[in-house]
Scaffold this motif. Sequence first.
Motif, short mmCIF file in Angstrom:
data_model
loop_
_atom_site.label_atom_id
_atom_site.label_comp_id
_atom_site.label_asym_id
_atom_site.label_seq_id
_atom_site.Cartn_x
_atom_site.Cartn_y
_atom_site.Cartn_z
N GLN A 148 0.93 -1.21 0.01
CA GLN A 148 -0.06 0.14 -0.06
C GLN A 148 0.82 1.35 -0.07
O GLN A 148 1.58 1.79 0.98
CB GLN A 148 -0.94 -0.08 1.14
N PRO A 149 1.09 2.00 -1.23
CA PRO A 149 1.91 3.21 -1.42
C PRO A 149 1.22 4.24 -0.42
O PRO A 149 2.06 4.93 0.17
CB PRO A 149 2.00 3.37 -2.61
N GLY A 150 0.00 4.42 -0.21
CA GLY A 150 -0.69 5.45 0.44
C GLY A 150 -1.98 4.93 0.69
O GLY A 150 -2.84 4.03 0.25
N MET A 151 -2.64 5.31 2.00
CA MET A 151 -3.65 5.07 2.76
C MET A 151 -4.48 6.31 3.36
O MET A 151 -3.78 7.14 3.80
CB MET A 151 -3.41 3.98 3.77
N PHE A 152 -5.71 6.43 3.24
CA PHE A 152 -6.40 7.26 3.88
C PHE A 152 -7.28 6.60 5.02
O PHE A 152 -7.66 5.70 4.67
CB PHE A 152 -7.05 8.10 2.84
N VAL A 153 -7.57 7.42 6.09
CA VAL A 153 -8.50 7.00 7.15
C VAL A 153 -9.15 8.21 7.71
O VAL A 153 -8.37 9.20 7.92
CB VAL A 153 -7.65 6.32 8.07
N GLN A 154 -10.16 8.06 8.08
CA GLN A 154 -11.00 9.14 8.81
C GLN A 154 -10.57 9.23 10.20
O GLN A 154 -10.28 7.94 10.97
CB GLN A 154 -12.50 8.83 8.73
N GLU A 155 -10.17 10.50 10.54
CA GLU A 155 -10.07 10.61 12.07
C GLU A 155 -10.95 9.77 13.06
O GLU A 155 -12.14 9.67 12.88
CB GLU A 155 -9.98 12.07 12.63
#
Lengths: 113, 117
Positions: free
Chosen positions: B8-15
């Motif tokens: 996974q080069p990049g991941m987004f997650v909600q606070e």
Amino acid sequence: KAGVTQTPRYLIKTRGQQVTLSCSPISGHRSVSWYQQTPGQGLQFLFEYFSETQRNKGNFPGRFSGRQFSNSRSEMNVSTLELGDSALYLCASSLTDSYNEQFFGPGTRLTVL
Amino acid sequence: AQKITQTQPGMFVQEKEAVTLDCTYDTSDQSYGLFWYKQPSSGEMIFLIYQGSYDEQNATEGRYSLNFQKARKSANLVISASQLGDSAMYFCAMRDLFSGSARQLTFGSGTQLTVLP
């Protein structure tokens, strides 16, 4: 307790020059390792010192050298700098050669022009 | 030779949500250690968590836990209740525990985690 310190934090050199980077480990730590971090190659192991002896060396040319002093401070030297030597150089220290956790310094960012 | 793979080069997650960062490894060593480090934009590598290959229980350190599945050779990092300050690059690393190269860490390529407000 002070952490691992590295000097200088930033450095700009030109091709063909040589450079010396310094690392002071956490007080009491006797093992120091060096890593090179570049966008293309990622984090690569350079060498490790314990009690003034080089224990292991990564796959780097002989232009890269290092040493450790009796107070555990370590220096690394790069001679005949090439553009590809531009990188973040990270130093890590640990208490003994068998202790698992390595503490990293903030790094020295070297730019070769 | 040891190899670490982070797919996974990049991941987004909600606070405030949990996130799992993947790490698989390959080694012929019988005894090894697995590490996770966090690298903020400042550059310093911050140790997060350690798992030994012979440890039967998954390691936990505060909001960090390591999901160790030895048979699958995976060592995923789970961050619970994400905070904005968790935004950083995360590296999985390993080393042999009983050899002449005892201190040498092999790193993966990293995962850039961004926590969204």
